[in-house]
Write a protein that holds these residues in place. Structure first.
Motif, mmCIF file in Angstrom:
data_model
loop_
_atom_site.group_PDB
_atom_site.id
_atom_site.type_symbol
_atom_site.label_atom_id
_atom_site.label_comp_id
_atom_site.label_asym_id
_atom_site.label_seq_id
_atom_site.Cartn_x
_atom_site.Cartn_y
_atom_site.Cartn_z
ATOM 1 N N ASN A 1 0.834 -1.210 0.000
ATOM 2 C CA ASN A 1 0.000 0.000 0.000
ATOM 3 C C ASN A 1 0.865 1.254 0.000
ATOM 4 O O ASN A 1 0.572 2.234 0.696
ATOM 5 C CB ASN A 1 -0.909 -0.024 1.244
ATOM 6 N N ARG B 1 -8.626 -6.000 1.242
ATOM 7 C CA ARG B 1 -7.169 -5.863 1.151
ATOM 8 C C ARG B 1 -6.820 -4.378 1.103
ATOM 9 O O ARG B 1 -7.238 -3.681 0.176
ATOM 10 C CB ARG B 1 -6.644 -6.515 -0.131
ATOM 11 N N ALA B 2 -6.049 -3.903 2.093
ATOM 12 C CA ALA B 2 -5.609 -2.502 2.061
ATOM 13 C C ALA B 2 -4.343 -2.435 1.221
ATOM 14 O O ALA B 2 -3.230 -2.552 1.737
ATOM 15 C CB ALA B 2 -5.377 -1.985 3.470
ATOM 16 N N GLN B 3 -4.500 -2.307 -0.084
ATOM 17 C CA GLN B 3 -3.361 -2.268 -0.997
ATOM 18 C C GLN B 3 -3.434 -0.977 -1.811
ATOM 19 O O GLN B 3 -4.423 -0.238 -1.712
ATOM 20 C CB GLN B 3 -3.376 -3.539 -1.878
ATOM 21 N N THR C 1 -6.495 -0.435 -4.052
ATOM 22 C CA THR C 1 -7.829 -0.495 -3.438
ATOM 23 C C THR C 1 -7.993 0.607 -2.390
ATOM 24 O O THR C 1 -9.025 1.247 -2.297
ATOM 25 C CB THR C 1 -8.050 -1.849 -2.714
ATOM 26 N N HIS C 2 -6.961 0.813 -1.586
ATOM 27 C CA HIS C 2 -7.040 1.712 -0.446
ATOM 28 C C HIS C 2 -6.202 2.981 -0.627
ATOM 29 O O HIS C 2 -6.721 4.091 -0.537
ATOM 30 C CB HIS C 2 -6.598 0.938 0.818
#
Ligand code: 3PG
Ligand code: MG
Length: 346
Positions: A123, A148-150, A153-154
């Protein structure tokens, strides 16, 4: 919490980057299940209708960052989308240096696998900003990857000028809150699949909300082992057995249970042609791998499901991709179908 949705955004002549979950099974370049692609197409069509220059990004599999192996390329997916969308579909492998800032309005540009990019899984801010710079509006529509905090995505959502939820994510969130905030009881949750540790946290949060928790797939093996049974060479997480025991005790204290399978279907190798053998759970041998629940367990769980008011289902209870280990998941699906009809005629 009200969430801004894509249909509420003005996308006309804007560069719109949609994060979708196009992580479908691809073997030798051919797609064996297009369910996620079919579900994703209406979002792309809607964005085009709203006048956008559409870019789509997704991961595929779990490649090593910085090593773009052809087997993890999104090219077959771009080809599939080109066949199923009424507009021109472009595919780009180099996109982090502004090379797609001229993505044409009315066309779709698919970006190569985001997990080829260094910093995606961690991330990282630099990569997140690079994604954000590609667009005027970032649309998060990857429900299957939303946990998923990637960077794709995040991280990107922190830096993009405008951010909204796509229709798929919005529909899933609405369905989930309907099921969990004010459910018709008994509320039953089934948590299966093969990714054990990430699911245990889901279980812990569900444990206090549901009347009945059912575990399946790889996750059930950890619960079976926690009850003192051998699981042979099955997928299982030793370090999470205490957590499994804690959840089982918690369920009991709340007057419920987390039933473990009484019978299972085992094989000697993870392979399409491995013979399936039904065994009682205490007869699993040291070289066995548990790949499905047995018929006795299926019947027991089906009965719980048939009496449920609301069911939340995440993940198969066996390796359903191999026919001989798909019976348990099929039985669960059929019990649910029965339950849905029962609700419909009530
Ligand atoms: C999935 O298939 O479960 C999602 O696409 C997420 O993939 P991941 O578990 O590799 O992050
Ligand atoms: Mg998943």
């Amino acid at each position: 919490m009200p969430i801004k949705t894509m249909s509420e955004c003005d996308l006309r002549n804007k560069r719109v980057l949609i994060r979708q979950d196009l992580n479908v099974p691809v073997k030798n370049g051919s797609i064996s299940s297009d369910a996620r692609l079919r579900a994703s197409i209406p979002t792309i069509e809607q964005a085009i209708k709203q006048g956008a220059a559409v870019m789509v990004m997704s991961h595929l599999g779990r490649p090593t960052e910085g090593q773009p192996e052809p087997e993890f390329s999104l090219k077959p997916i771009a080809d599939y989308l080109a066949q199923h969308l009424p507009v021109k579909v472009n595919f780009v492998t180099q996109y982090l240096n502004d090379s797609v800032t001229d993505a044409p309005v009315g066309e779709v540009t698919i970006l190569e696998n985001v997990r080829f990019n260094i910093g995606e899984k961690a991330n990282e801010e630099t990569l997140s900003k690079a994604y954000a710079n590609l667009c005027d509006v970032f649309v998060m529509d990857a429900f299957g990857t939303a946990h998923r905090a990637q960077a794709s995505t995040h991280g990107v959502a922190k830096f993009a000028k405008e951010v909204c939820a796509g229709p798929l994510l919005d529909a899933e969130l609405k369905a989930l809150s309907k099921a969990l905030d004010n459910p018709k009881r008994p509320l039953v949750a089934i948590v299966g699949g093969s990714k054990v540790s990430t699911k245990l946290t889901v279980l812990a949060s569900l444990a206090n909300k549901v009347d009945q928790l059912i575990v399946g797939g790889g996750i059930a093996n950890t619960f079976i082992a926690a009850q003192g049974h051998s699981v042979g060479k099955s997928l299982m997480e030793e370090s999470l057995q205490d957590e499994a025991k804690r959840l089982t005790d918690l369920a009991k204290a709340n007057g419920g249970e987390i039933p473990i399978p009484t019978d299972v279907v085992v094989g000697k190798a993870f392979a399409e042609d491995t013979p399936a053998v039904i065994k009682m759970v205490d007869a699993v041998e040291s070289d066995d791998m548990i790949f499905d629940i047995g018929p006795q367990t299926s019947a027991y769980l089906a009965n719980i499901l048939k009496n449920a008011g609301t069911i939340v289902w995440n993940g198969p209870v066996g390796v359903f991709e191999f026919d001989q280990f798909g019976e348990g998941t099929k039985a669960i699906g059929e019990a649910m179908h029965f339950q849905l009809q029962a609700v419909a005629i009530r």
